[in-house]
Design a protein around this motif. Structure first.
Motif, PDB file in Angstrom:
ATOM      1  N   GLU A  58      63.285  30.909 -67.212  1.00  0.00           N
ATOM      2  CA  GLU A  58      63.056  30.788 -68.654  1.00  0.00           C
ATOM      3  C   GLU A  58      62.228  29.538 -68.968  1.00  0.00           C
ATOM      4  O   GLU A  58      61.304  29.572 -69.794  1.00  0.00           O
ATOM      5  N   ASN A  67      56.822  28.962 -75.953  1.00  0.00           N
ATOM      6  CA  ASN A  67      58.084  29.237 -76.653  1.00  0.00           C
ATOM      7  C   ASN A  67      59.067  29.883 -75.689  1.00  0.00           C
ATOM      8  O   ASN A  67      58.672  30.464 -74.673  1.00  0.00           O
ATOM      9  N   PRO A  69      61.300  32.719 -74.224  1.00  0.00           N
ATOM     10  CA  PRO A  69      61.070  34.175 -74.268  1.00  0.00           C
ATOM     11  C   PRO A  69      62.240  34.908 -74.920  1.00  0.00           C
ATOM     12  O   PRO A  69      63.381  34.428 -74.874  1.00  0.00           O
ATOM     13  N   SER A  70      61.945  36.064 -75.525  1.00  0.00           N
ATOM     14  CA  SER A  70      63.030  36.946 -75.946  1.00  0.00           C
ATOM     15  C   SER A  70      63.614  37.558 -74.664  1.00  0.00           C
ATOM     16  O   SER A  70      63.015  37.423 -73.585  1.00  0.00           O
ATOM     17  N   ALA A  71      64.733  38.258 -74.782  1.00  0.00           N
ATOM     18  CA  ALA A  71      65.345  38.876 -73.594  1.00  0.00           C
ATOM     19  C   ALA A  71      64.364  39.844 -72.938  1.00  0.00           C
ATOM     20  O   ALA A  71      64.237  39.882 -71.700  1.00  0.00           O
ATOM     21  N   THR A  72      63.636  40.613 -73.746  1.00  0.00           N
ATOM     22  CA  THR A  72      62.672  41.586 -73.196  1.00  0.00           C
ATOM     23  C   THR A  72      61.521  40.857 -72.504  1.00  0.00           C
ATOM     24  O   THR A  72      61.064  41.270 -71.429  1.00  0.00           O
ATOM     25  N   GLU A  73      61.036  39.795 -73.141  1.00  0.00           N
ATOM     26  CA  GLU A  73      59.925  39.043 -72.532  1.00  0.00           C
ATOM     27  C   GLU A  73      60.346  38.412 -71.199  1.00  0.00           C
ATOM     28  O   GLU A  73      59.583  38.404 -70.230  1.00  0.00           O
TER      29      GLU A  73
END
Ligand code: ACO
Length: 399
Positions: A58, A67, A69-73
């Motif tokens: 992460e 930034n 990441p979102s969970a998907t990213e």
């Protein structure tokens, strides 16, 4: 014996700053350090919070893309790295060319440099898609190269990456696994290594990062620039310090030297001896990364069965230093490397691998800084001036 202001006038240069003590070579939005207050932030997030809540994967995304990441990213990032872990078979041939007792740092930098011969389709610094591919190739392949350098040095066969594991687990498996045995990743080791990698992930314009930027400023590709950074990190005044700290602690233990006697030697600058793992160009306060490592060293070493006696020597040296005028006046505090070697050793890594582990940690920082430089319209080729103090013009003797 020379007048700097006169030399500056002659050259037309405006500043003489050896070691770049007071020169900002770039703007950057990646890492913030307040050396007097002992503050370190990646993209605005305090290192303490990242160490507690984040993962190396992460943090790598955060440094490179700006930034969290979102969970998907994060999932996509992870999968893409797993996809690139295999090394070209011919690249593996490199490892047999080095002597068995080769230090793994130059092996690593040579193999990373060679990536630009194997992956010629991702070398253009101004092609965004190619930069993305080379980013993933490096993130995925460098830990594999590092593990192969280790296997080479101990004469064991190299395993293929197993992409059911994430980057850190795969690295541990490739480092310690044997073909005929099922290797179980120890979650304590994986978590400790992940933490140490987070702490090393970036540190603004340090020697190796400045090297990556300087080499890259000539539009050299990412592999070539990072390979140069690895060589800069090799020196004992920079990344090589973690190995040097452990050598120092073992020497003190083997000689039965009292920590206080060793300190006298350091203070008297006998044989140029320094307290390795102490002092920092920017931190004139406790290195916040060292604080985190120190807080976890006891816990991790207890779990992993590390050498308590070496930790005791380190703690004694630190206690002496923090109460000694020599160190107080010069604002010398432990840096991140003072305690990391003890943990790496407890994990089972040979000392020669310590700086390689630092390089794996610093990689996302190097990549983020190189990408920031390449996309900055104000970037110019790095080209310092000099103050010439050699012979004036003279004639070649007539024959
Ligand atoms: N032990 C004893 N004395 C020291 C130490 C040390 N570790 N570090 C600095 N000093 C002294 C110097 O002798 C000098 O004293 P003087 O004023 O009497 O001449 C003074 O402190 C200032 O030292 P410099 O070398 O000028 O400081 P600089 O900012 O150039 O160097 C460095 C920083 C290279 C990190 C230095 O502190 C050092 O050599 N430390 C040991 C190696 C080390 O741990 N490196 C890791 C750095 S962190 C990293 O890469 C993650």
């Amino acid at each position: 014996g020379y007048d700097v202001s006169k030399l500056l006038k002659q050259t037309g240069a405006v500043a003489f700053d050896p070691g770049f003590m007071n020169t900002a070579a770039t703007t950057s939005a990646i890492t913030y350090i307040d050396g007097d207050a002992g503050v370190l932030r990646y993209r605005g997030y305090p290192i303490e919070q990242l160490a507690q809540h984040s993962s190396f994967l992460e943090v790598s995304y955060l440094l490179i893309y700006g930034n969290l990441p979102s969970a998907t990213e994060l999932e996509a990032f992870d999968q893409r790295i797993r996809h690139h872990t295999l090394l070209h078979e011919e690249l593996k041939g490199f490892f047999s060319g080095f002597p068995r007792d080769a230090h793994p740092m130059p092996v690593l930098s040579s193999a990373v440099s060679a990536l630009s011969t194997f992956y010629q389709d991702s070398l253009d610094p101004f092609n965004a898609e190619q930069v993305e591919v080379s980013t993933y190739r490096l993130l995925a392949k460098m830990p594999v190269i590092a593990a192969y350098a280790l296997k080479k040095s101990i004469g064991q066969p190299m395993l293929y990456p197993d992409n059911s594991h994430n980057l850190v687990e795969n690295f541990l498996r490739l480092s310690f696994g044997l073909p005929a045995e099922q290797y179980e990743v120890d979650p304590v080791v994986a978590k400790a290594l992940d933490l140490l990698l987070i702490l090393h992930a970036d540190h603004e314009q340090n020697c190796s990062t400045s090297t990556v930027r300087l080499v890259g400023s000539s539009n050299a590709n990412l592999f070539a620039s990072v390979s140069a950074g690895i060589n800069a990190l090799f020196g004992p005044a920079h990344g090589g310090a973690n190995e040097a700290v452990l050598k120092m602690l073992r020497q003190i233990q083997a000689d039965g030297t009292k920590p206080e006697d060793y300190m006298e030697k350091v203070k008297n600058k006998e044989d140029g001896v320094r307290l390795m793992g102490f002092g920092h160009r920017v931190y004139k306060n406790y290195d916040p990364r060292a604080k985190i490592v120190k807080a976890t060293a006891h816990e991790i070493l207890t779990k992993l069965g590390g050498n308590d006696e070496l930790l005791e020597i380190a703690l004694r040296l630190e206690e002496k230093a923090l109460n000694d005028d020599y160190f107080i006046q010069r604002k010398l505090y432990p840096n991140v490397d003072f305690y990391t070697g003890l943990i790496y050793k407890a994990m089972g890594f040979p000392e020669k691998m310590f700086t390689v582990l630092f390089a794996i940690g610093r990689l996302p920082g190097w990549i983020a800084q190189w990408r920031e430089m390449i996309s900055d319209p104000n970037t110019k080729i790095g080209r310092p001036r000099q103050l010439y103090i050699g012979e004036p013009e003279r004639n070649y003797p007539s024959v």
